[in-house]
Design an enzyme around this catalytic site. Structure first.
Site, PDB file in Angstrom:
ATOM      1  N   ASP A 210      -2.867  -4.391   9.270  1.00 45.85           N
ATOM      2  CA  ASP A 210      -3.814  -4.955   8.316  1.00 45.85           C
ATOM      3  C   ASP A 210      -3.624  -6.464   8.414  1.00 45.85           C
ATOM      4  O   ASP A 210      -2.620  -7.002   7.941  1.00 45.85           O
ATOM      5  CB  ASP A 210      -3.538  -4.466   6.891  1.00 45.85           C
ATOM      6  CG  ASP A 210      -4.580  -4.973   5.888  1.00 45.85           C
ATOM      7  OD1 ASP A 210      -5.152  -6.061   6.130  1.00 45.85           O
ATOM      8  OD2 ASP A 210      -4.825  -4.299   4.879  1.00 45.85           O
ATOM      9  N   HIS A 211      -4.575  -7.147   9.044  1.00 43.15           N
ATOM     10  CA  HIS A 211      -4.330  -8.557   9.376  1.00 43.15           C
ATOM     11  C   HIS A 211      -4.162  -9.433   8.136  1.00 43.15           C
ATOM     12  O   HIS A 211      -3.575 -10.510   8.218  1.00 43.15           O
ATOM     13  CB  HIS A 211      -5.445  -9.110  10.284  1.00 43.15           C
ATOM     14  CG  HIS A 211      -6.728  -9.398   9.587  1.00 43.15           C
ATOM     15  ND1 HIS A 211      -7.764  -8.488   9.506  1.00 43.15           N
ATOM     16  CD2 HIS A 211      -7.163 -10.509   8.943  1.00 43.15           C
ATOM     17  CE1 HIS A 211      -8.760  -9.029   8.847  1.00 43.15           C
ATOM     18  NE2 HIS A 211      -8.435 -10.243   8.488  1.00 43.15           N
TER      19      HIS A 211
ATOM     20  N   HIS B 100      -7.484  -4.141   2.864  1.00 39.09           N
ATOM     21  CA  HIS B 100      -7.121  -5.500   2.457  1.00 39.09           C
ATOM     22  C   HIS B 100      -6.911  -5.632   0.950  1.00 39.09           C
ATOM     23  O   HIS B 100      -5.893  -6.153   0.489  1.00 39.09           O
ATOM     24  CB  HIS B 100      -8.198  -6.499   2.878  1.00 39.09           C
ATOM     25  CG  HIS B 100      -8.541  -6.462   4.336  1.00 39.09           C
ATOM     26  ND1 HIS B 100      -7.617  -6.155   5.314  1.00 39.09           N
ATOM     27  CD2 HIS B 100      -9.698  -6.712   4.992  1.00 39.09           C
ATOM     28  CE1 HIS B 100      -8.199  -6.218   6.493  1.00 39.09           C
ATOM     29  NE2 HIS B 100      -9.448  -6.550   6.333  1.00 39.09           N
TER      30      HIS B 100
END
Length: 487
Positions: free
Chosen positions: A174-175, A237
């Site tokens: 999950d960036h 996110h």
């Protein structure tokens, strides 16, 4: 954390948009700063007939386009390109894997695989890797989202990968967790003594998390139409941000302790019934309008057909545990919004008694704002007295105490999220990656909302592009006496 860097890396989808915009520039940045293992080789793979020279040419073009001017160094780019190799492969064709294994060679020194592909290709990919010896004890795999569209598909993907790779060698990306400001949430909470006594239901009135985008579909129509805002942004996110705000203090900053505490938050999310969903969620879809002075089309026009996919969602969530009982967490995300912004606003409760009321002084509750993008800062709004002799009463005003991370660390280069995540994948640190039980707890909560929409026949409410979403999103908070932070 004992680091165990690998000697080789394999990038699937190496000619795609993510690789060109993020992965190759990130790997170059690590190389230029001397952070990659000296002998690390990077083999790209994708469909097509590229060879090593062709891939290096495409990589150079990507670096020319996407690297900031101050990071371009011919010598560093040249030595980085020397690390790159290429082997064509079709993940749906098992016969192409042996040539890939031959190209990579001995993996006894460790191999990190980055897999960014359609979920339908996960099973043939991992089975093909296993068959040719690219899934042994020295191999770890990074998985880019989407990791399913609901709990059932997520479990299917996780089971498929787990049949070949154990959990300690799976890195779900999950960036957002790689963003510097997101990690600063932990430093803010657990590195400063004055927040913890009020970081609970006794001190906090509500929490707002907003991720607003000004873009529309761009080139993601196929994916987005099947996903929508809830799956695309909230299921990963936004819930990860909520967990960092709500989690209990970990005993240590390591991959087990941090992820244990996040998982507890996800399991504590109040499950919505179909009767709850209409009162706790709002969905929307953008119409044509103006964004930053430019006329833009509506979602259906961009898509080329009528659709009920939501491009906006607002949710009132609750974490049912001792710390957060009764505190609403308002989540809001959408496309074609008024501005591009990602932030967390924590509104504290008002002081129990105002000594200034008899002299005309008006108090506002304190608010802590953590801005993630486009700027990066932490701001605490506090009450202060305006200068004067107070003959006509005490005048109080809200003033900001602002820590700009961009300014405070101006001499330090701000790294993009994938630099940290790729380095952690190479070195074997799972702290900022998502564990299976987290993913499945998130999907359990998301699926209940979608089931409620289906049961109630919910259709997205329209909102003009360039606004803050449907009016119903305003009502979601205002019936609780809360106003979204839109300034």
């Amino acid at each position: 954390m004992q680091r165990n860097p690998v000697a080789k890396m394999l990038l699937f989808g190496a000619t795609g948009d993510l690789a060109k915009r993020m992965l190759l520039p990130s790997l170059y940045g690590l190389h230029a700063d001397g952070l990659l293992p000296a002998a690390l080789t990077i083999t790209g793979s994708a469909r097509g007939e590229l060879d090593d020279a062709g891939f290096r040419k495409e990589a150079r073009e990507a670096l020319d386009e996407f690297l900031p001017a101050d990071r371009k160094d011919d010598a560093a780019i040249g030595s980085f390109l020397d690390r790159l190799f290429f082997q064509p492969a079709d993940l749906s064709d098992e016969s192409t894997f042996q040539a890939l294994a031959d190209k990579i060679g001995d993996v006894s020194g460790g191999l990190a695989i980055f897999l960014s592909t359609a979920p339908s290709l996960f099973e043939p990919a991992v089975k093909g890797l296993e068959k040719v010896g690219l899934a042994g004890d020295t191999v770890r795999i990074g998985l880019e989202k989407p990791l399913g569209y609901d709990l059932a598909s997520s479990r299917e993907i996780n089971d498929t990968v787990a049949a070949v790779f154990p959990e300690e060698r799976i890195f779900r990306i999950d960036h957002y967790l790689g963003k510097e400001t997101v990690q600063n949430i932990l430093a803010l909470r657990f590195g400063n003594s004055f927040f913890e006594p009020v970081w609970n239901a006794r001190g906090i009135d509500n929490v707002q998390i907003t991720i607003a985008e000004t873009v529309g579909l761009e080139d993601r129509a196929g994916y987005y139409e099947g996903a929508g805002a809830l799956r695309d942004m909230v299921a990963n996110h936004m819930l990860q941000l909520l967990a960092l705000i709500a989690m209990e203090p970990p005993a240590r900053y390591d991959m087990t302790e941090v992820r244990d505490e996040k998982a507890k938050v996800f399991r504590s999310l109040r499950q919505m019934t179909p009767a709850d969903v209409p009162h706790c969620t709002v969905t929307g879809q953008y119409l044509g309008g103006a964004v930053k002075g430019e006329i833009v089309k509506g979602y259906d026009e961009e898509l080329g057909k009528d659709s009920d996919t939501e491009t906006f969602v607002a949710i009132k969530a609750h974490v049912d545990n001792w710390r957060w009982q009764g505190v609403p967490f308002y989540l809001r995300t959408g496309k074609r919004m008024a501005v591009r912004r990602s932030e967390i606003a924590i509104q504290f409760k008002a002081v129990p008694h105002s000594m200034f009321a008899g002299r005309g002084g008006l108090l506002q509750p304190n608010t802590l704002v953590i801005r993630l993008q486009p700027e990066e800062y932490i701001e605490l709004l506090v009450m202060a007295k305006e200068p004067g002799l107070d003959r006509e009463g005490v005048r109080l005003r809200e003033v900001p105490l602002k820590l700009s991370l961009d300014a405070e660390f101006a001499g330090t280069r701000r790294r993009i999220a994938y630099e940290r995540l790729l380095l952690d994948l190479i070195e074997g640190d799972q702290t900022l990656f998502v564990r299976r039980d987290e993913v499945e707890a998130q999907w359990t909560w998301i699926d209940a909302i979608r089931a409620g929409w289906e049961a109630n026949g919910t259709k997205p409410k329209h909102y003009p592009a360039g606004t803050w979403g449907p009016n119903a999103a305003v009502a979601l908070t205002e019936r609780d006496g809360v106003t979204w932070m839109d300034d």
